[in-house]
Design a protein around this motif. Structure first.
Motif, PDB file in Angstrom:
ATOM      1  N   VAL A   1      30.653 -46.811  16.219  1.00 51.69           N
ATOM      2  CA  VAL A   1      30.508 -47.450  17.544  1.00 51.69           C
ATOM      3  C   VAL A   1      31.832 -48.103  17.941  1.00 51.69           C
ATOM      4  N   TRP A   2      32.108 -48.079  19.230  1.00 50.23           N
ATOM      5  CA  TRP A   2      33.344 -48.658  19.761  1.00 50.23           C
ATOM      6  C   TRP A   2      32.950 -49.547  20.917  1.00 50.23           C
ATOM      7  N   ASP A   3      33.034 -50.860  20.728  1.00 54.69           N
ATOM      8  CA  ASP A   3      32.555 -51.780  21.769  1.00 54.69           C
ATOM      9  C   ASP A   3      33.459 -51.736  23.003  1.00 54.69           C
ATOM     10  N   LEU A   4      32.857 -52.012  24.147  1.00 53.76           N
ATOM     11  CA  LEU A   4      33.561 -51.879  25.429  1.00 53.76           C
ATOM     12  C   LEU A   4      34.450 -53.095  25.676  1.00 53.76           C
ATOM     13  N   ASN A   5      35.612 -52.833  26.249  1.00 53.50           N
ATOM     14  CA  ASN A   5      36.587 -53.879  26.541  1.00 53.50           C
ATOM     15  C   ASN A   5      36.256 -54.541  27.883  1.00 53.50           C
ATOM     16  N   HIS A   6      35.984 -55.854  27.856  1.00 52.03           N
ATOM     17  CA  HIS A   6      35.651 -56.590  29.092  1.00 52.03           C
ATOM     18  C   HIS A   6      36.787 -57.521  29.517  1.00 52.03           C
ATOM     19  N   SER A   7      38.001 -57.273  29.044  1.00 54.58           N
ATOM     20  CA  SER A   7      39.059 -58.255  29.295  1.00 54.58           C
ATOM     21  C   SER A   7      39.517 -58.264  30.747  1.00 54.58           C
TER      22      SER A   7
ATOM     23  N   GLY B   1      43.738 -48.172  25.630  1.00 57.26           N
ATOM     24  CA  GLY B   1      43.752 -49.637  25.570  1.00 57.26           C
ATOM     25  C   GLY B   1      42.376 -50.269  25.435  1.00 57.26           C
ATOM     26  N   ASN B   2      41.352 -49.481  25.073  1.00 54.21           N
ATOM     27  CA  ASN B   2      40.026 -50.094  24.954  1.00 54.21           C
ATOM     28  C   ASN B   2      39.923 -51.035  23.750  1.00 54.21           C
ATOM     29  N   GLY B   3      40.748 -50.809  22.747  1.00 52.39           N
ATOM     30  CA  GLY B   3      40.716 -51.656  21.551  1.00 52.39           C
ATOM     31  C   GLY B   3      41.547 -52.918  21.742  1.00 52.39           C
TER      32      GLY B   3
END
Ligand code: FAD
Length: 467
Positions: free
Chosen positions: A37-43, A98-100
């Protein structure tokens, strides 16, 4: 029972417990497989994310497959494409560029590696070599950003490392003494001088490094994406790799059912690397938190006196780090850390973590005590036990390259490690042999449940002592 029997039984019980624990540690990964799983980036940064590339829809045959489109993957792809334009290079990204961590970080562009940052961890001449190498890499990164059409990706404005206590300030001063004469251009600022630069009188002193700076994290990822594509690299987004089958020709099994064949493979998967079965016992993925205010008015900004716009971080283990964006938002990160069982991913930041950031901001800038954060987010930092990073080559065929373990110090280092990966992939080992972070064996981190217990204890301790 006599004393000798009691001792013998006690010893047997002790050895049995250790062997039992060790046995459990060995079978633990089979009992608790990690979920892909790869959590979504909310920045805040993601509001400016680059246009999305389409996913991979067919099988692929390439010279080099790079897994992960953060700074490491994009830098490795760019450097490989630049030195060997005839190589077919593909980047496979589970979500988006850049999602990580690369699209979630605190934007501090710092020289050195984490375990040598304002700390003489190596003999002085080696320390200086690492400092110079990372500064030289930073200059290349600044030049690449300046030559791109993306404005404001990198601001080479210097940075401060601040100290809360007199004792820490003495450590800072001792570091300066020990590198005096080496040509490392750091300067000691007392409380008054620190306050002149960043507005707050909360710190006893600070150390200024003119070679540091500030980045807009996702704009920097955009710069690297464009540079890699200009070097002939193909980037596929929404393209998770589920499994690696090693061989002279590695085979990557994609979530979409396709297969990618690649002679060389680059693992640029940072805190997610264990999900592909690599470096589970080298890296602990630990969540860190960041929050940002709305844009401050000119009057509000003038009232806090952060005239230099220079980013800074403090000297605690659960470090706080702050920056000021061109549209006058303050972003503050750090203060707490969290680990999700079995290298798992977490949801949005909890109120406690954001509350700590709020409290710290009010302490540093009392005039901002009633300002609420507009947004907050979290991201995983790839920690090693000794805070040293690792870059090198692995695999049965010695054709799998990696760079990770940046310990929250990767904004600059990832660019350098991409270059090192490109050299290693091309068979150029020699220039890098002298650096201890190349092909090193990191300290062992046990499997579950021991890793969960250990990390909980460590983060609780750091929180309690307020380091
Ligand atoms: C909150 C936070 C604050 C930070 N602040 C700073 C700072 O101020 N200064 C600093 O120097 N460093 C900072 N860091 C660290 C820095 O951001 C990282 O070291 C750096 O971004 C790592 O880049 P990377 O490319 O190696 O990893 P990432 O950016 O995490 O990229 C890895 C990529 O791989 C992809 N991926 C993973 N597995 C797969 C798979 N199986 N298939 C396909 N794709 C996959 C992920 O989706 C991700 O996009 C911070 C990190 C965090 C989380």
């Amino acid at each position: 029972m006599d004393r000798r029997t009691l001792l013998r039984r006690g010893l047997a019980a002790g050895v049995g417990t250790v062997l039992g624990a060790w046995g459990f540690n060995e079978i633990s990964p089979a009992l608790f497989p990690e979920r892909p799983v790869w959590d979504l980036n909310h920045s805040l940064w993601m509001r400016l994310q680059p246009p999305h590339n389409p996913p991979l829809t067919t099988d692929l045959d390439v010279d080099v497959a790079v897994i992960g489109a953060g700074y490491t993957g994009l830098s490795a792809a760019y450097h490989i494409g630049k030195v060997a334009p005839s190589k077919r290079v593909a980047v496979l990204e589970a979500r988006s560029v850049g999602n990580g961590a690369s699209g979630r970080n605190g934007g501090m562009l710092l020289p050195n590696v984490a375990n040598e940052y304002l700390h003489l961890g190596s003999p002085p001449n080696v320390h200086k070599r690492i400092y110079d190498l990372t500064v030289e890499s930073m200059k290349s990164l600044i030049a690449l950003a300046a030559a791109s059409r993306i404005e404001g990706a990198v601001e080479p404005v210097g940075a401060l490392q601040t100290f809360e206590t007199q004792e820490e300030a003495e450590h800072g001063r001792a570091y300066l003494e020990s590198v005096r004469g080496l040509g490392i251009p750091v300067k000691y600022l007392d409380r008054d001088r620190t306050a002149e630069v960043i507005g707050t009188r909360a710190y006893t002193a600070s150390v200024f490094d003119p070679n540091a700076g500030h980045v807009h994290p996702i704009k920097l990822a955009h710069v690297l994406k464009l540079a890699a594509e200009a070097a002939g690299v193909k980037i596929y987004e929404d393209s998770p790799v589920l499994r690696v089958e090693e061989g002279p020709m590695n085979r990557l099994h994609m979530a979409g059912g396709q297969t990618v064949k690649a002679r060389s493979l680059v693992l640029a998967t940072n805190a997610f690397t264990s999900k592909l079965g690599y470096f589970r016992n080298a890296i602990a993925p630990v969540y860190n938190y960041v929050a940002a205010t709305r844009p401050l008015s000119d009057t509000e900004l003038a009232s806090i006196g952060w005239r230099s716009r220079m980013p800074f971080n403090d000297s605690r283990t659960l470090v706080y780090y702050l920056g000021l964006t061109p549209d006058n938002r303050i972003h503050i990160g750090g203060g707490s850390a969290a680990y999700a069982w079995n290298d798992g991913v977490a949801g949005r930041p909890d109120a406690k973590a954001v509350g700590l950031l709020r409290k710290e901001l009010a302490t540093l800038y009392p005039a901002l005590r009633s300002i609420e954060f507009e947004t907050a987010w979290n991201g995983m930092v790839d920690m090693t036990l000794d805070w040293a990073p690792l870059v090198g080559v692995t695999g049965k065929q010695q054709n799998i390259y990696y760079g990770l373990g940046y310990c929250g110090h990767g904004v600059n280092l990832t660019f350098l490690f991409g270059r090192i990966i490109a050299d290693l992939e091309a068979g150029r080992q020699q220039p890098w042999r002298e650096f201890s972070f190349v092909n090193r064996k990191p300290p062992y981190i046990p499997n579950e449940p021991f890793r969960w217990i250990g990390i909980q204890a460590e983060t609780a301790y750091d929180g309690l002592v307020g380091e």
